[in-house]
Design a protein around this motif. Structure first.
Motif, PDB file in Angstrom:
ATOM      1  N   PRO A  61       0.825  -1.219   0.000  1.00 18.48           N
ATOM      2  CA  PRO A  61       0.000   0.000   0.000  1.00 18.48           C
ATOM      3  C   PRO A  61       0.857   1.267   0.000  1.00 18.48           C
ATOM      4  CG  PRO A  61       0.158  -0.879   2.208  1.00 18.48           C
ATOM      5  CD  PRO A  61       0.907  -1.844   1.308  1.00 18.48           C
ATOM      6  N   GLN A  62       0.219   2.384  -0.272  1.00 17.73           N
ATOM      7  CA  GLN A  62       0.900   3.673  -0.109  1.00 17.73           C
ATOM      8  C   GLN A  62       1.170   3.846   1.382  1.00 17.73           C
ATOM      9  OE1 GLN A  62       1.895   5.949  -2.411  1.00 17.73           O
ATOM     10  NE2 GLN A  62       1.281   4.488  -3.989  1.00 17.73           N
ATOM     11  N   TYR A  63       2.351   4.300   1.715  1.00 17.55           N
ATOM     12  CA  TYR A  63       2.679   4.488   3.121  1.00 17.55           C
ATOM     13  C   TYR A  63       3.389   5.812   3.315  1.00 17.55           C
ATOM     14  CZ  TYR A  63       7.019   2.354   1.398  1.00 17.55           C
ATOM     15  OH  TYR A  63       8.140   2.047   0.675  1.00 17.55           O
ATOM     16  N   THR A  64       3.372   6.259   4.544  1.00 21.73           N
ATOM     17  CA  THR A  64       4.018   7.513   4.933  1.00 21.73           C
ATOM     18  C   THR A  64       5.313   7.190   5.652  1.00 21.73           C
ATOM     19  OG1 THR A  64       1.856   8.552   5.169  1.00 21.73           O
ATOM     20  CG2 THR A  64       3.719   9.646   6.245  1.00 21.73           C
ATOM     21  N   PHE A  65       6.391   7.800   5.203  1.00 23.13           N
ATOM     22  CA  PHE A  65       7.713   7.614   5.800  1.00 23.13           C
ATOM     23  C   PHE A  65       7.695   8.064   7.264  1.00 23.13           C
ATOM     24  CE2 PHE A  65      11.910   9.488   6.798  1.00 23.13           C
ATOM     25  CZ  PHE A  65      12.675   8.345   6.695  1.00 23.13           C
ATOM     26  N   ASN A  78      -2.435   3.403   6.000  1.00 17.21           N
ATOM     27  CA  ASN A  78      -3.806   3.338   6.486  1.00 17.21           C
ATOM     28  C   ASN A  78      -4.500   2.209   5.723  1.00 17.21           C
ATOM     29  OD1 ASN A  78      -6.526   3.636   7.032  1.00 17.21           O
ATOM     30  ND2 ASN A  78      -6.457   5.870   6.964  1.00 17.21           N
ATOM     31  N   VAL A  79      -4.787   1.121   6.414  1.00 14.50           N
ATOM     32  CA  VAL A  79      -5.458  -0.028   5.800  1.00 14.50           C
ATOM     33  C   VAL A  79      -6.834  -0.161   6.451  1.00 14.50           C
ATOM     34  CG1 VAL A  79      -5.374  -2.527   5.400  1.00 14.50           C
ATOM     35  CG2 VAL A  79      -3.263  -1.174   5.319  1.00 14.50           C
ATOM     36  N   ARG A  80      -7.846   0.252   5.701  1.00 20.04           N
ATOM     37  CA  ARG A  80      -9.232   0.229   6.170  1.00 20.04           C
ATOM     38  C   ARG A  80      -9.399   0.915   7.531  1.00 20.04           C
ATOM     39  NH1 ARG A  80      -8.072  -4.125   3.768  1.00 20.04           N
ATOM     40  NH2 ARG A  80      -7.693  -5.434   5.550  1.00 20.04           N
ATOM     41  N   VAL A 114       0.980  -6.693  18.608  1.00 21.39           N
ATOM     42  CA  VAL A 114       1.780  -6.419  17.416  1.00 21.39           C
ATOM     43  C   VAL A 114       0.911  -6.576  16.168  1.00 21.39           C
ATOM     44  CG1 VAL A 114       3.762  -7.149  16.047  1.00 21.39           C
ATOM     45  CG2 VAL A 114       3.894  -7.182  18.537  1.00 21.39           C
ATOM     46  N   TYR A 115       0.914  -5.539  15.347  1.00 21.57           N
ATOM     47  CA  TYR A 115       0.210  -5.512  14.064  1.00 21.57           C
ATOM     48  C   TYR A 115       1.212  -4.962  13.067  1.00 21.57           C
ATOM     49  CZ  TYR A 115      -3.474  -4.179  10.685  1.00 21.57           C
ATOM     50  OH  TYR A 115      -4.273  -4.030   9.573  1.00 21.57           O
ATOM     51  N   ALA A 116       1.656  -5.777  12.113  1.00 22.26           N
ATOM     52  CA  ALA A 116       2.742  -5.364  11.233  1.00 22.26           C
ATOM     53  C   ALA A 116       2.558  -5.925   9.834  1.00 22.26           C
ATOM     54  CB  ALA A 116       4.078  -5.833  11.802  1.00 22.26           C
ATOM     55  N   GLY A 117       3.001  -5.144   8.850  1.00 28.61           N
ATOM     56  CA  GLY A 117       3.011  -5.571   7.455  1.00 28.61           C
ATOM     57  C   GLY A 117       4.440  -5.809   7.013  1.00 28.61           C
ATOM     58  N   LEU A 118       4.710  -6.985   6.481  1.00 32.13           N
ATOM     59  CA  LEU A 118       6.065  -7.370   6.084  1.00 32.13           C
ATOM     60  C   LEU A 118       6.152  -7.467   4.566  1.00 32.13           C
ATOM     61  CD1 LEU A 118       6.350 -10.292   8.650  1.00 32.13           C
ATOM     62  CD2 LEU A 118       7.111  -7.932   8.971  1.00 32.13           C
ATOM     63  N   ILE A 119       6.960  -6.628   3.955  1.00 33.20           N
ATOM     64  CA  ILE A 119       7.128  -6.677   2.498  1.00 33.20           C
ATOM     65  C   ILE A 119       8.048  -7.842   2.148  1.00 33.20           C
ATOM     66  CG2 ILE A 119       7.904  -5.450   0.434  1.00 33.20           C
ATOM     67  CD1 ILE A 119       7.446  -2.826   1.934  1.00 33.20           C
ATOM     68  N   VAL A 120       7.588  -8.689   1.209  1.00 37.86           N
ATOM     69  CA  VAL A 120       8.372  -9.816   0.709  1.00 37.86           C
ATOM     70  C   VAL A 120       8.486  -9.693  -0.813  1.00 37.86           C
ATOM     71  CG1 VAL A 120       7.737 -11.333   2.624  1.00 37.86           C
ATOM     72  CG2 VAL A 120       6.362 -11.344   0.528  1.00 37.86           C
ATOM     73  N   ASP A 121       9.421 -10.430  -1.403  1.00 31.51           N
ATOM     74  CA  ASP A 121       9.657 -10.344  -2.841  1.00 31.51           C
ATOM     75  C   ASP A 121       8.480 -10.812  -3.684  1.00 31.51           C
ATOM     76  OD1 ASP A 121      12.256  -9.223  -3.300  1.00 31.51           O
ATOM     77  OD2 ASP A 121      13.111 -11.015  -2.381  1.00 31.51           O
ATOM     78  N   GLU A 122       7.918 -11.940  -3.315  1.00 29.20           N
ATOM     79  CA  GLU A 122       6.850 -12.524  -4.128  1.00 29.20           C
ATOM     80  C   GLU A 122       5.995 -13.435  -3.257  1.00 29.20           C
ATOM     81  OE1 GLU A 122       6.495 -14.937  -8.376  1.00 29.20           O
ATOM     82  OE2 GLU A 122       8.464 -14.611  -7.470  1.00 29.20           O
ATOM     83  N   LEU A 123       4.752 -13.559  -3.633  1.00 26.24           N
ATOM     84  CA  LEU A 123       3.821 -14.408  -2.895  1.00 26.24           C
ATOM     85  C   LEU A 123       3.453 -15.603  -3.761  1.00 26.24           C
ATOM     86  CD1 LEU A 123       2.133 -14.498  -0.270  1.00 26.24           C
ATOM     87  CD2 LEU A 123       0.327 -13.349  -1.537  1.00 26.24           C
ATOM     88  N   PHE A 124       3.460 -16.803  -3.178  1.00 23.68           N
ATOM     89  CA  PHE A 124       3.097 -18.019  -3.904  1.00 23.68           C
ATOM     90  C   PHE A 124       1.743 -18.571  -3.480  1.00 23.68           C
ATOM     91  CE2 PHE A 124       7.841 -18.222  -3.846  1.00 23.68           C
ATOM     92  CZ  PHE A 124       8.022 -17.953  -5.188  1.00 23.68           C
ATOM     93  N   GLY A 125       1.081 -17.921  -2.539  1.00 19.19           N
ATOM     94  CA  GLY A 125      -0.234 -18.381  -2.098  1.00 19.19           C
ATOM     95  C   GLY A 125      -0.141 -19.568  -1.156  1.00 19.19           C
ATOM     96  N   MET A 126      -1.284 -20.258  -1.013  1.00 21.25           N
ATOM     97  CA  MET A 126      -1.330 -21.402  -0.097  1.00 21.25           C
ATOM     98  C   MET A 126      -0.506 -22.557  -0.639  1.00 21.25           C
ATOM     99  SD  MET A 126      -5.322 -21.403   1.126  1.00 21.25           S
ATOM    100  CE  MET A 126      -5.205 -23.048   1.744  1.00 21.25           C
ATOM    101  N   GLN A 127       0.255 -23.164   0.245  1.00 20.84           N
ATOM    102  CA  GLN A 127       1.062 -24.336  -0.100  1.00 20.84           C
ATOM    103  C   GLN A 127       0.621 -25.486   0.790  1.00 20.84           C
ATOM    104  OE1 GLN A 127       3.372 -24.230  -2.688  1.00 20.84           O
ATOM    105  NE2 GLN A 127       2.489 -22.184  -2.930  1.00 20.84           N
TER     106      GLN A 127
END
Length: 180
Positions: A61-65, A78-80, A114-127
């Motif tokens: 998402p768009q985020y503020t530094f 701001n997520v919802r 703790v409520y946190a968003g972690l940026i990762v390179d790519e998502l593969f979905g459910m495994q």
């Protein structure tokens, strides 16, 4: 003299003929236990996190530094109507994201306060990974990853490292987001 067949014997004969031409029941299949998680890539590794440790998956998402924060703290979004701190997981481990921006995703974790968003390179979905391929954490991991990996699944040429999100959010360095 022809013997007359009773209705009962006629039914017995029909049942016998039906049984002889009926297909057999399918054989028992062995049911293999599976472990299900969310697959993602980071710094060239394939990881999988337990389903109950990731509450949401998002595009970045768009985020503020946030001034005065560690370099791996990207900002707050701001997520919802809820403020979500955004962290660059690759930078936390001393690397940099390898994928194009449109491939990157955010894994949202929430545990206790703790409520946190972690940026990762790519998502593969459910495994869905068969437990028969589960093993202990490998010894050849980069040092920063080692405390966060508590197992692995080896399937042909793919190795999925089991990433422990709770170990990450309980890590003192991760929680110490203020720059020094």
């Amino acid at each position: 003299m022809q013997s007359k067949q009773t209705p009962y014997l006629a039914l017995v004969d029909i049942a016998r003929r039906a049984k002889s031409q009926a297909a057999g029941l399918p054989g028992r299949q062995e049911v293999k236990p599976y472990w299900t998680g969310i697959g993602f890539s980071l710094l060239g590794y394939r990881f999988v996190a337990a389903m109950d440790e990731v509450v949401e998956l998002l595009e970045v998402p768009q985020y503020t530094f946030i001034p005065g924060a560690q370099p791996w703290v990207r900002g707050v979004a701001n997520v919802r109507g809820r403020l979500l701190p955004i962290f660059d997981l690759a930078a936390f481990f001393g690397g940099s994201l390898r994928s194009q921006r449109q491939q990157r995703r955010v894994l949202v974790v929430e545990h206790e306060k703790v409520y946190a968003g972690l940026i990762v390179d790519e998502l593969f979905g459910m495994q869905h990974l068969a437990l028969e391929y589960a093993g202990h954490a490998p010894g050849d991991l980069l040092e920063p990853f080692a405390p966060m990996v508590n197992g692995q699944f080896e399937l042909q040429q793919d190795r999925w490292l089991v990433f422990d999100m709770l170990a990450l959010i309980n890590d003192f360095q991760f929680m110490d987001a203020a720059a020094h």
